[in-house]
Design a protein around this motif. Structure first.
Motif, PDB file in Angstrom:
ATOM      1  N   THR A   1      17.312  14.359  10.767  1.00  8.70           N
ATOM      2  CA  THR A   1      16.704  14.082  12.068  1.00  8.70           C
ATOM      3  C   THR A   1      17.625  13.407  13.065  1.00  8.70           C
ATOM      4  O   THR A   1      17.326  13.350  14.241  1.00  8.70           O
ATOM      5  CB  THR A   1      15.482  13.174  11.901  1.00  8.70           C
ATOM      6  OG1 THR A   1      15.942  11.937  11.365  1.00  8.70           O
ATOM      7  CG2 THR A   1      14.458  13.770  10.980  1.00  8.70           C
ATOM      8  N   TRP A   2      18.667  12.828  12.571  1.00 10.95           N
ATOM      9  CA  TRP A   2      19.600  12.123  13.458  1.00 10.95           C
ATOM     10  C   TRP A   2      18.984  10.955  14.187  1.00 10.95           C
ATOM     11  O   TRP A   2      19.496  10.478  15.160  1.00 10.95           O
ATOM     12  CB  TRP A   2      20.238  13.070  14.494  1.00 10.95           C
ATOM     13  CG  TRP A   2      21.254  13.926  13.857  1.00 10.95           C
ATOM     14  CD1 TRP A   2      21.157  15.265  13.641  1.00 10.95           C
ATOM     15  CD2 TRP A   2      22.520  13.518  13.340  1.00 10.95           C
ATOM     16  NE1 TRP A   2      22.263  15.735  13.004  1.00 10.95           N
ATOM     17  CE2 TRP A   2      23.126  14.677  12.803  1.00 10.95           C
ATOM     18  CE3 TRP A   2      23.194  12.292  13.259  1.00 10.95           C
ATOM     19  CZ2 TRP A   2      24.374  14.650  12.203  1.00 10.95           C
ATOM     20  CZ3 TRP A   2      24.437  12.291  12.671  1.00 10.95           C
ATOM     21  CH2 TRP A   2      25.027  13.451  12.157  1.00 10.95           C
ATOM     22  N   TRP A   3      17.820  10.512  13.724  1.00 13.94           N
ATOM     23  CA  TRP A   3      17.376   9.269  14.338  1.00 13.94           C
ATOM     24  C   TRP A   3      17.216   8.145  13.350  1.00 13.94           C
ATOM     25  O   TRP A   3      16.911   8.356  12.188  1.00 13.94           O
ATOM     26  CB  TRP A   3      16.218   9.381  15.267  1.00 13.94           C
ATOM     27  CG  TRP A   3      14.802   9.769  14.901  1.00 13.94           C
ATOM     28  CD1 TRP A   3      13.922  10.296  15.789  1.00 13.94           C
ATOM     29  CD2 TRP A   3      14.067   9.639  13.680  1.00 13.94           C
ATOM     30  NE1 TRP A   3      12.720  10.534  15.197  1.00 13.94           N
ATOM     31  CE2 TRP A   3      12.779  10.140  13.893  1.00 13.94           C
ATOM     32  CE3 TRP A   3      14.361   9.184  12.404  1.00 13.94           C
ATOM     33  CZ2 TRP A   3      11.795  10.170  12.919  1.00 13.94           C
ATOM     34  CZ3 TRP A   3      13.383   9.209  11.432  1.00 13.94           C
ATOM     35  CH2 TRP A   3      12.121   9.701  11.700  1.00 13.94           C
ATOM     36  N   ALA A   4      17.531   6.988  13.854  1.00 15.18           N
ATOM     37  CA  ALA A   4      17.349   5.812  13.018  1.00 15.18           C
ATOM     38  C   ALA A   4      15.938   5.293  13.240  1.00 15.18           C
ATOM     39  O   ALA A   4      15.571   5.016  14.380  1.00 15.18           O
ATOM     40  CB  ALA A   4      18.368   4.744  13.386  1.00 15.18           C
ATOM     41  N   PRO A   5      15.132   5.241  12.192  1.00 18.25           N
ATOM     42  CA  PRO A   5      13.744   4.807  12.366  1.00 18.25           C
ATOM     43  C   PRO A   5      13.664   3.380  12.901  1.00 18.25           C
ATOM     44  O   PRO A   5      14.406   2.510  12.453  1.00 18.25           O
ATOM     45  CB  PRO A   5      13.155   4.913  10.974  1.00 18.25           C
ATOM     46  CG  PRO A   5      14.295   5.054  10.055  1.00 18.25           C
ATOM     47  CD  PRO A   5      15.466   5.529  10.805  1.00 18.25           C
ATOM     48  N   SER A   6      12.784   3.179  13.844  1.00 15.83           N
ATOM     49  CA  SER A   6      12.722   1.871  14.496  1.00 15.83           C
ATOM     50  C   SER A   6      11.841   0.903  13.718  1.00 15.83           C
ATOM     51  O   SER A   6      11.776  -0.261  14.046  1.00 15.83           O
ATOM     52  CB  SER A   6      12.152   2.040  15.908  1.00 15.83           C
ATOM     53  OG  SER A   6      10.877   2.656  15.792  1.00 15.83           O
ATOM     54  N   GLN A   7      11.132   1.410  12.693  1.00 16.26           N
ATOM     55  CA  GLN A   7      10.219   0.510  11.957  1.00 16.26           C
ATOM     56  C   GLN A   7      10.788   0.083  10.606  1.00 16.26           C
ATOM     57  O   GLN A   7      10.059  -0.360   9.731  1.00 16.26           O
ATOM     58  CB  GLN A   7       8.866   1.209  11.768  1.00 16.26           C
ATOM     59  CG  GLN A   7       8.118   1.344  13.076  1.00 16.26           C
ATOM     60  CD  GLN A   7       7.099   2.459  13.037  1.00 16.26           C
ATOM     61  OE1 GLN A   7       6.899   3.080  12.008  1.00 16.26           O
ATOM     62  NE2 GLN A   7       6.455   2.715  14.156  1.00 16.26           N
ATOM     63  N   LEU A   8      12.115   0.206  10.495  1.00 17.09           N
ATOM     64  CA  LEU A   8      12.736  -0.157   9.222  1.00 17.09           C
ATOM     65  C   LEU A   8      12.499  -1.619   8.852  1.00 17.09           C
ATOM     66  O   LEU A   8      12.540  -1.978   7.676  1.00 17.09           O
ATOM     67  CB  LEU A   8      14.246   0.108   9.260  1.00 17.09           C
ATOM     68  CG  LEU A   8      14.710   1.508   8.872  1.00 17.09           C
ATOM     69  CD1 LEU A   8      16.222   1.570   8.830  1.00 17.09           C
ATOM     70  CD2 LEU A   8      14.138   1.898   7.511  1.00 17.09           C
TER      71      LEU A   8
ATOM     72  N   GLY B   1       8.937   6.374  10.702  1.00 17.54           N
ATOM     73  CA  GLY B   1       8.530   6.037  12.054  1.00 17.54           C
ATOM     74  C   GLY B   1       7.172   6.614  12.415  1.00 17.54           C
ATOM     75  O   GLY B   1       6.923   6.974  13.559  1.00 17.54           O
ATOM     76  N   LEU B   2       6.270   6.713  11.410  1.00 13.87           N
ATOM     77  CA  LEU B   2       4.931   7.253  11.660  1.00 13.87           C
ATOM     78  C   LEU B   2       4.044   6.185  12.282  1.00 13.87           C
ATOM     79  O   LEU B   2       4.357   4.994  12.236  1.00 13.87           O
ATOM     80  CB  LEU B   2       4.314   7.724  10.340  1.00 13.87           C
ATOM     81  CG  LEU B   2       5.013   8.869   9.628  1.00 13.87           C
ATOM     82  CD1 LEU B   2       4.361   9.113   8.278  1.00 13.87           C
ATOM     83  CD2 LEU B   2       4.978  10.113  10.491  1.00 13.87           C
ATOM     84  N   PRO B   3       2.933   6.575  12.861  1.00  6.86           N
ATOM     85  CA  PRO B   3       1.967   5.583  13.336  1.00  6.86           C
ATOM     86  C   PRO B   3       1.438   4.746  12.181  1.00  6.86           C
ATOM     87  O   PRO B   3       1.372   5.215  11.034  1.00  6.86           O
ATOM     88  CB  PRO B   3       0.843   6.433  13.960  1.00  6.86           C
ATOM     89  CG  PRO B   3       1.118   7.835  13.597  1.00  6.86           C
ATOM     90  CD  PRO B   3       2.543   7.956  13.204  1.00  6.86           C
ATOM     91  N   ALA B   4       1.069   3.507  12.477  1.00  3.07           N
ATOM     92  CA  ALA B   4       0.613   2.594  11.431  1.00  3.07           C
ATOM     93  C   ALA B   4      -0.568   3.196  10.690  1.00  3.07           C
ATOM     94  O   ALA B   4      -1.450   3.801  11.307  1.00  3.07           O
ATOM     95  CB  ALA B   4       0.234   1.255  12.035  1.00  3.07           C
TER      96      ALA B   4
END
Lengths: 251, 394
Positions: free
Chosen positions: A126-133, A214-217
């Motif tokens: 995906t080339w994105w770093a998840p923001s919820q790590l 990075g899914l919704p809670a």
């Protein structure tokens, strides 16, 4: 007396011994979860066509299976730890809780490596770093606590009832399907979700998917697992304490 | 008495008999027990019963008793491995135990790694182990092999390292089961010296189990004798060993372990040396003749021969028969064996007693450790030249 050193040394021993002989040993540790991952992803996402909340199916299952694999490994090792060290238990006094604790600690390197593998998959896919790590900071301690709790229960019951050790692998195999690894919690009918979430692992796995992908809670109903976990933790310690006194006689 | 190291109050330990065959620890067994309306008669036995004992700090307590007399159970309770059924044992200070050689050692780890691991299991911190690491290695004599996996060690090296770790631990109480028997004579001597030193220099307390009575006599400052889980004698090692011998030789006792088809026919014998009970003869001067009398107390309706055998440190030295041809074994008959003591080197000897019937019947009985004696050292060089080890039985 501080027993952290003992736990550390025992864990280090287990780890050294497990991987001392073979490089292949290290590979084996990831072979099993990889097969599980492929099977789950195939069954749920390919055959049954279950949705994965908009993420690539394999990645979705990988994020889900990360916590489960650690739990299964650590809990079963901790559960076997007293039986496996019965020579020591029969001949030396030391706090017996150090055995399941060290078995859980010894499984941590596997967890770290699989986390790195999942992160690598994320990057490639995906080339994105998840923001919820940051969520991992809470999830890891809870996961370790869950594995340790299961370990105390299993090891205590195994000492008391030998045949329990044959039940554990069956339960763990069932658990592979009973926790939402390759399918979202929303697949469970709404009226059953409350009961389903009493399993502390459900919330944990959902949490890992939330954090890593990075899914919704997840729905707040997953918090139901937390009081269950705490209750099991305390009762597990009590049970273990009851059984450990006579461990040398029962073994 | 404030400086008691160990205080034992009406200690008892009950075990389930035959738990191995009956209670297999399965859930089914537990369920069937749970739903049994009237619990069946429980088959239990007391491995220890009503034990009362105080051990002042700085003593080396020797423990003697036959197999199954409760020695190991007591050590297990003292070390905290298993809880007592009744009573309690209070130990003042840190406890380390060496109940079996090399438990807690892992084959795949090196000697160095095992020292740290074993130290931690016995309750030592890393810093404490560091402080005496060199001493441990020195004493064990493992030397350059310290970084070799212990699975490649000889059994002697293994024992030495294990003992060395336990002996160097800074604990107040050290519990040692019969483990030193494994090492060679040289190491045994050094270990005993080490134990002495440990007690003298640091005021630690040692509880020591051994079947090697001379060692108990030599090393221990006090001793107890256990029999069927009960304390039957305590006091000076000399006295305890004497009483222990007596208890082995009580007439009609079943304490001597007879083997063979005729075992039940010869339930008892009396052994005396020079007319005295063995326990009253701590040592025989080499100038004396040893007369050993054995008496059959049951009638055996067979023709046979009786013999004694003399052992030294587990090695059978010689056997003497009481008659040349088979003749009836009659209750009350006394067989007299004579040995000139100067034909034996100074030291400790053990006696065995047995009998055989005519060969076509091929029946026998035999028992080891029916008694022991010591030959003292008034022994001349001449004896070496004059005697070539001939022993005349008459």
């Amino acid at each position: 007396m501080d027993h952290r050193e003992l736990v550390g040394l025992l864990a280090w021993r287990d780890f050294r011994v497990r991987y001392a002989q073979t490089f292949v040993g290290v590979t084996w540790a990831f072979f099993n979860p990889l097969v599980n991952l492929l099977i789950l992803s195939f069954v749920f996402n390919r055959v049954a066509g279950v949705g994965t909340q908009g993420t690539p199916p394999l990645l979705y299952a990988a994020a889900g299976i990360l916590g489960w694999t650690f739990f299964a490994e650590a809990a079963s090792r901790a559960g076997e730890s007293l039986m496996g060290n019965q020579n020591m238990v029969r001949k030396i006094y030391f706090p017996r809780l150090a055995l399941p604790a060290s078995a859980v600690v010894a499984s941590l390197p596997d967890l770290v490596v699989s986390l790195l593998l999942v992160l690598l998959m994320l990057l490639i896919q995906t080339w994105w770093a998840p923001s919820q790590l940051y969520g991992l900071i809470f999830l890891f301690p809870l996961l370790i606590l869950t594995a340790f709790t299961a370990g105390t229960w299993i090891s205590a019951l195994t000492i008391r009832f030998r045949d329990f050790r044959f039940v554990v692998p069956v339960l763990l195999r069932l658990g592979l399907f009973a926790v939402p690894i390759a399918y979202p919690l929303s697949q469970i009918p709404a009226q059953w979700q409350g009961i389903y979430c009493l399993n502390p692992l459900v919330g944990l796995i959902e949490g890992f998917k939330w954090s890593l992908l990075g899914l919704p809670a997840p729905s707040p109903v997953v918090w139901l697992g937390l009081p269950v976990l705490i209750t099991l933790f305390i009762t597990g310690l009590y049970l273990f304490h009851r059984v450990e006194r006579y461990a040398a006689d029962h073994l | 008495m404030s400086n008691l190291a160990i205080k034992i109050e009406s200690l008892g330990k009950r075990y389930q008999r035959g738990s191995a065959s009956n209670d297999d620890g399965s859930f089914r067994h537990w369920l069937s027990k749970l739903f049994r309306t009237r619990p069946g008669k429980k088959d239990t036995f007391w491995a220890l019963k009503e034990l009362q004992l105080d051990v002042p700090a700085g003593e080396i307590l020797g423990m003697v008793g036959r197999n199954g007399s409760g020695k190991s159970t007591l050590l297990k309770i003292l070390s905290g491995i298993t809880p007592p059924t009744t009573g309690r044992a209070i130990l003042n200070g840190r406890v380390a135990s060496l109940l079996e050689v090399g438990t807690g050692f892992h084959h795949e780890l090196s000697g160095r790694e095992n020292i740290y691991l074993n130290g931690a299991i016995l309750g030592m911190r890393r810093a404490e182990i560091n402080a005496c690491f060199d001493e441990i290695v020195d004493f064990s004599g493992v030397g350059e092999f310290i970084d070799t996996k212990v699975k490649h060690y000889s059994s002697g090296m293994y024992v030495r390292l294990a003992f060395s770790v336990a002996a160097h631990l800074r604990t107040d109480i050290l519990l040692i089961d019969e483990v030193l028997a494994v090492g060679d004579a040289e190491f045994q001597k050094r270990s005993l010296g080490k134990m002495n030193e440990v007690v003298r220099d640091s005021g630690r307390t040692i509880v020591f189990v051994s079947h090697d009575l001379p060692v108990i006599r030599q090393l221990c400052t006090t001793a107890i004798g256990l029999d069927s889980g009960k304390l039957f004698t305590s006091g000076s090692p000399e006295k305890v060993i004497g009483n222990y011998h007596d208890s082995l030789l009580l007439p009609g006792s079943s304490k001597i372990q007879w083997r063979g088809q005729l075992a039940n026919k010869v339930a008892a014998l009396t052994v005396n040396i020079n007319g005295q009970a063995l326990s009253d003869v701590p040592a025989i001067p080499a100038s004396q003749t040893l007369k050993i009398e054995c008496r059959i107390t049951h009638e055996v309706n067979l023709a046979g021969k009786l013999h004694i055998a003399v052992y030294r440190q587990g090695t059978r030295l010689f056997t003497i028969q009481d008659r040349k041809i088979f003749s009836p074994l009659v209750s009350g008959d006394i067989s007299l064996f004579k040995i000139a003591a100067h034909r034996l080197r100074p030291g400790n000897y053990q006696l065995a007693f047995g009998g055989i019937t005519e060969f076509d019947q091929g029946r026998w009985f035999y028992a080891e450790d029916v008694g022991s004696f010591t030959v003292t050292a008034d022994w001349k060089d001449d004896n070496d030249r004059i005697n070539f080890g001939w022993i005349n039985a008459s």
